[in-house]
Scaffold this motif. Structure first.
Motif, PDB file in Angstrom:
ATOM      1  N   THR C  35      -8.825  52.215  -3.883  1.00 29.12           N
ATOM      2  CA  THR C  35      -7.640  51.607  -4.492  1.00 29.12           C
ATOM      3  C   THR C  35      -6.380  52.374  -4.110  1.00 29.12           C
ATOM      4  N   GLU C  36      -6.501  53.703  -4.036  1.00 24.06           N
ATOM      5  CA  GLU C  36      -5.307  54.471  -3.650  1.00 24.06           C
ATOM      6  C   GLU C  36      -4.880  54.147  -2.222  1.00 24.06           C
ATOM      7  N   ARG C  39      -3.327  50.682  -2.168  1.00 19.04           N
ATOM      8  CA  ARG C  39      -2.090  50.715  -2.950  1.00 19.04           C
ATOM      9  C   ARG C  39      -0.947  51.348  -2.162  1.00 19.04           C
ATOM     10  N   ASN C  40      -1.248  52.435  -1.459  1.00 25.17           N
ATOM     11  CA  ASN C  40      -0.193  53.076  -0.665  1.00 25.17           C
ATOM     12  C   ASN C  40       0.212  52.201   0.516  1.00 25.17           C
ATOM     13  N   ARG C  42       0.040  49.013   0.668  1.00 28.84           N
ATOM     14  CA  ARG C  42       0.824  47.911   0.112  1.00 28.84           C
ATOM     15  C   ARG C  42       2.268  48.363  -0.153  1.00 28.84           C
ATOM     16  N   SER C 266       0.167  42.053  -0.027  1.00 27.63           N
ATOM     17  CA  SER C 266      -0.359  42.439  -1.340  1.00 27.63           C
ATOM     18  C   SER C 266      -1.838  42.783  -1.291  1.00 27.63           C
ATOM     19  N   ALA C 320      -4.079  42.918  -5.811  1.00 25.86           N
ATOM     20  CA  ALA C 320      -3.116  44.014  -5.970  1.00 25.86           C
ATOM     21  C   ALA C 320      -3.163  44.549  -7.396  1.00 25.86           C
ATOM     22  N   ASN C 323      -5.862  47.117  -7.793  1.00 27.75           N
ATOM     23  CA  ASN C 323      -5.605  48.393  -7.131  1.00 27.75           C
ATOM     24  C   ASN C 323      -4.632  49.298  -7.887  1.00 27.75           C
ATOM     25  N   VAL C 324      -3.830  48.718  -8.765  1.00 28.52           N
ATOM     26  CA  VAL C 324      -2.917  49.569  -9.540  1.00 28.52           C
ATOM     27  C   VAL C 324      -3.395  49.765 -10.974  1.00 28.52           C
ATOM     28  N   ARG C 329      -9.412  51.515 -12.273  1.00 31.14           N
ATOM     29  CA  ARG C 329      -9.559  52.770 -11.548  1.00 31.14           C
ATOM     30  C   ARG C 329     -10.655  53.659 -12.136  1.00 31.14           C
ATOM     31  N   VAL C 374       3.186  44.371  -9.734  1.00 32.57           N
ATOM     32  CA  VAL C 374       2.804  44.158  -8.338  1.00 32.57           C
ATOM     33  C   VAL C 374       2.403  42.722  -8.026  1.00 32.57           C
TER      34      VAL C 374
END
Ligand code: SF4
Lengths: 207, 243, 469
Positions: C35-36, C39-40, C42, C266, C320, C323-324, C329, C374
């Motif tokens: 996910t990190e 996310r980055n 994106r 996204s 998305a 992932n945030v 998480r 997001v």
């Protein structure tokens, strides 16, 4: 009652009869990059290189020579070509097989395919095929492991909206957009280039 | 200016020092503070847990209490977010649309009041400690408070502000979430605590005591030696460093 | 009619499922890394878009427009697709959709299909249904292949196998593909998948896909992908079947110019995904000779009926929000007991099932709002979560104790006298918060000591003194 009648009835119940006017969509997002042609070509090339594609630039008279260069540097002796390809693009000394319904196994055994394209998008590095006679049916730019694609500078658009709008007359053709060779990041998020689609993509940009 | 303090029910009961600090800062800046004793709560817990009619009753009481207040200062970003995000909708059910529409622009979160309304970042505080700041979810994503608290902190004498890694990640409180999904909430808190201790700060601050109660509960349970304190209390402080 | 969302109706509640997953360090580390990374990526590609907010607004507006007249858009799609040589079917629920698929396959005497990644077929549990009817569904997306070979469940909408690491995948491939040797690098594993699937792509006569978008105006269908397996599945077979949720309609072809920008950035953090395939009905001499679209309801019209949560149907499945999400998480996707996990899963799954199942999901959120921030089509997920909690309470599905407690608290909170009385009660109990019975809380967190004096008591005293002076 048929499924269709049922579903439509449920939708009408959910939404009621009085729907009001069609809702407006504000399209004030960016449609143009405001770049001149050369800057746009440069941006497009940057994106392609990012995807590991080899990029050649030439003019209309130089296409055949550039195709030969590309084949030489990839060590290839011939390619599959669409039935409507411009014969002046094909250099001497190589074997070009026109696709008249070649079977999949033949395509699978081929060294690659040479096709034209309809448009490109500089900002995203995309090539758009609408599978005209010069671009060939979808299978020929898909099964062979190498795709050599000709893009005319005049057809490079800046943004996705410009490109989509330029397809107005070809919207119901099969459309494939390509941004680099196939890729996956499904294993531990590590990007691997080249899965099922052609693992190598070279592009000839014609000015 | 006459400022009406809505202290928030949990601050009233559990964190009275925050309310006192707000009074100190505002009076120091030359304002008059009033506290309407009829006040109770904004209804957030009820609303977020799905008890809408109950929350509406509480909202009505808020409106009655503050109807004629000119400036309402709230030292809790989650309460302000509750009001701005949800009162307009709830108002429809309660027939209070006009009242809410008129009242909301007069509600300020504490740092908004100082920075936006008064245009002040230096409130004459001094606090010689190493401090890190948790940006509460409501303050960044709902109130869009941006760097206001940071600017206030940077103007505090002697204060050493250190950046908190992943400062915008939720601490895992979420009201009843911390109880209904206690284990996940604790796992989220663990990450927050690791981030805080990695900064070397001795103080963790925020504009919301609900996050701080949660974070502080973890910091204390893990014996980290880091203390939580509301932004207002730092801005009220006039500590001199002992050297 | 019975709406089914994967096996969500039988899944344990979120809290229980999370308990087991929190103990799995390996999965949690994988989830965090994946996910990190996305996310980055994106954040980078969204950051380069000066018009991102305008695009989000346009995406949202288009989706609202679709929902407002979903019936006529669907009919328009049907007419256009039919004109172009496609055949349109309608399915009220998962079983009906699955039956239509089987009938088409069997009417051609076929026993295998090649499939490109689609959540919808997980939702209807198409694969077990096909297998029960003697049809082999070959998953061709790398991650889906990993899930299929391992008899596993997807844990993420876009990267369903993110909970598996490469060592696990290697072992799985060697065993299931009958390989004596296999390298350890992702490249080696990918090459093994290519070789394994190649023969099937070229041979199997029936292709199957979902659709990211279905265009009402032209009857076109759009599939967005990366590996080229999608192109294979929609191009090479003789018969093509696409099952699509009725909410995937967009009004006009040009609307794709919005979504083809929002989705790749996204979903995978790319400027554009490697491949998009758009096709309309049947094209003589190019691709399948027969094309079927199944328009699936399976609970969607129920979601449509609730105005306050209708926008759940705007989702373009970019993930998305997963992932945030700080909750996702920690637990990964399996805790959500549904193929739709994370914030979107928390609102979609229970609604599709008419709130009869998965009622723990709307509570699986701290309402931090990162998902809303997001979401490329600006679905206000926190707001919908609260709305669903309200529906659960209204149905009387929370315990009586909680209801009574909340009512009493509201009664207390709407009167200052009662509130200050309650404050005093709290103080009498000495260490009272602990005794309120918050076992979950106290396992990892201390509670603040109750101050001797509340703010209002302090204020009163202060006023008295002021008045004296
Ligand atoms: S809810 Fe929004 S962010 Fe989440 S998957 Fe759907 S479109 Fe993406």
């Amino acid at each position: 009652m048929s499924a269709k009648t049922d579903i439509l009835k449920n939708i009408r119940q959910a939404l009621g009869d009085d729907r009001g006017a069609e809702l407006p969509v504000n399209r004030d997002y960016r449609a143009s990059l405001g770049l001149d042609r050369e800057a746009m070509v440069h941006l497009f090339i940057d994106r392609l290189v990012d995807y590991n594609a080899t990029v050649y630039r030439t003019d209309a008279a130089g296409i055949a020579g550039t195709v030969a260069d590309a084949l030489r540097s990839r060590g290839k002796s011939g390619l599959v070509v669409p039935p409507g390809i411009d014969p002046s693009w094909l250099p001497q000394g190589y074997r070009f097989t026109a696709d008249h319904d070649l079977d999949y196994d033949t395509l699978d055994a081929a060294e690659g395919a040479l096709t034209a394209s309809t448009a490109a998008i500089a900002f995203t590095g995309s090539i758009i095929l609408t599978h005209s006679l010069a671009e060939g049916r979808r299978a020929i730019s898909l099964i062979p492991d190498y795709h050599l694609c000709v893009v005319f500078e005049s057809e490079i658009r800046g943004t996705v909206p410009e490109a989509i709008r330029s397809l107005a007359s070809r919207r119901t053709c099969p459309i494939t957009t390509i941004a680099g060779p196939s890729a996956t990041a499904d294993i531990e998020m590590m990007r691997v280039k080249g899965v099922h689609g052609p693992r190598t993509l070279d592009v000839i940009i014609v000015g | 200016m006459l400022i009406s303090l809505f202290v928030a029910c949990y601050n009233d009961t559990l964190f009275p020092d925050t309310g006192k600090a707000v009074v100190t800062v505002l009076e120091r800046l030359g304002h008059t503070v009033e506290f309407r004793e009829a006040q109770t709560c904004c209804g957030q817990m009820h609303y977020n847990t799905g008890y809408r009619p109950e929350a509406i009753a509480v909202m009505k009481h808020f409106v009655e209490t503050f109807r004629d207040a000119q400036i309402i200062c709230v030292p809790s970003s989650s309460c302000v977010s509750m009001m701005r995000e949800h009162y307009p909708k709830m108002a429809k059910d309660a027939g209070l649309e006009t009242e809410i529409e008129e009242l909301l622009p007069r509600v300020y979160e504490f740092s908004e009041l100082l920075v936006d309304k008064f245009g002040i970042t230096d409130v004459g505080a001094s606090y010689p400690h190493t401090v890190t700041m948790h940006t509460s979810c409501h303050s960044i994503r709902s109130l869009h408070i941006g760097d206001k608290p940071e600017r206030l902190l940077k103007a505090v004498q002697g204060l050493n502000l250190v950046k908190l890694p992943a400062a915008d990640q939720c601490c895992g409180f979420g009201g009843t979430f911390a109880i209904k999904n206690a284990e996940v909430s604790s796992a989220m808190l663990d990450e927050k605590i690791k981030a805080i201790t990695s900064t070397g700060a001795s103080i963790c601050t925020a504009g919301d005591n609900s996050c701080l109660m949660h974070i502080g509960g973890g910091l204390s349970r893990q014996d980290t030696g880091v203390t939580c304190i509301h932004l207002a209390e730092i801005l009220a402080a006039r500590e001199v460093s002992v050297q | 009619m019975s709406v089914r969302v994967g096996e969500a109706a039988e899944a344990p509640d979120f809290r229980q499922a999370a308990h087991a997953l929190l103990a799995n360090k390996q999965v949690r580390a994988n989830v965090r890394r994946a996910t990190e990374t996305i996310r980055n990526k994106r954040a980078n590609v969204v950051g380069e878009m000066p018009d991102w907010e305008q695009l989000r607004d346009a995406g949202r507006a288009i989706k609202r427009r679709v929902m407002r007249n979903l019936d006529s858009h669907l009919e328009q799609f049907e007419a256009a697709c039919t004109r172009a040589g496609g055949q349109v079917h309608w399915a009220r629920d998962a079983d009906e959709g699955n039956r239509i698929v089987t009938q088409i396959i069997q009417s051609h005497g076929q026993k295998e299909i090649i499939k490109v990644k689609t959540m919808t077929s997980d939702e209807t549990q198409l694969n077990p249904h096909l297998e029960a009817n003697g049809i082999i569904p070959w998953e061709t997306d790398l991650a889906d292949l990993i899930i299929q070979l391992g008899h596993d469940k997807p844990s993420h909408i876009v990267v369903p196998a993110l909970h598996k690491n490469k060592t696990e995948i290697r072992t799985l491939f060697m065993e299931k593909m009958g390989l004596k040797e296999l390298g350890t690098k992702p490249e080696d594993l990918t090459a093994a998948a290519r070789a394994y699937l190649r023969e099937r792509f070229l041979r199997v006569k029936v292709g199957y896909s979902g659709a990211n978008f279905a265009v009402a105006e032209t009857g076109s269908v759009c599939v967005v992908e990366s590996e080229g397996n999608g192109r294979m599945c929609v191009t090479l077979p003789e018969i093509m079947i696409t099952m699509v949720g009725i909410e995937k309609i967009v009004p006009s072809f040009d609307d794709l110019e919005v979504f083809l920008q929002l989705l790749p950035r996204s979903a995978t953090g790319e400027r554009m995904n490697p491949y998009n395939s758009i096709w309309t009905g049947v094209t003589p001499g190019d691709g399948p000779k027969e094309f079927h679209v199944i328009l699936l309801d399976n609970g969607r019209t129920k979601v449509l009926a609730d105005e306050e949560s209708r926008e759940t149907l705007h989702c373009i499945r970019c993930a998305a929000c997963l992932n945030v999400c700080p909750v996702y998480r920690q637990t990964g996707g399996h805790a959500y007991g549904s193929i739709y996990s994370g914030p979107i899963g928390a609102i979609l799954t229970p609604q599709l099932q008419s709130m009869e199942h998965s009622q723990s999901l709307p509570y699986a959120s701290s309402l931090c709002g990162a998902c809303y921030d997001v979401c490329p089509v600006k679905i206000n997920i926190p707001e919908i979560l609260i709305h669903l909690r309200t529906r659960i309470v209204e149905n009387g599905d929370r315990g009586a104790a909680e209801r009574i407690g909340m009512r009493m608290a509201a009664y207390t909170m709407s009167d200052a006298g009662r509130f200050s009385g309650a404050q005093k009660l709290v103080k009498i109990g000495a260490k009272p918060l602990e005794s309120l019975g918050l076992p979950g809380w106290s396992a990892s967190r201390d509670l603040p000591a109750i101050p001797k004096e509340s703010f209002r008591d302090w204020w009163k005293k202060r006023q008295v003194e002021k008045n004296k002076a």
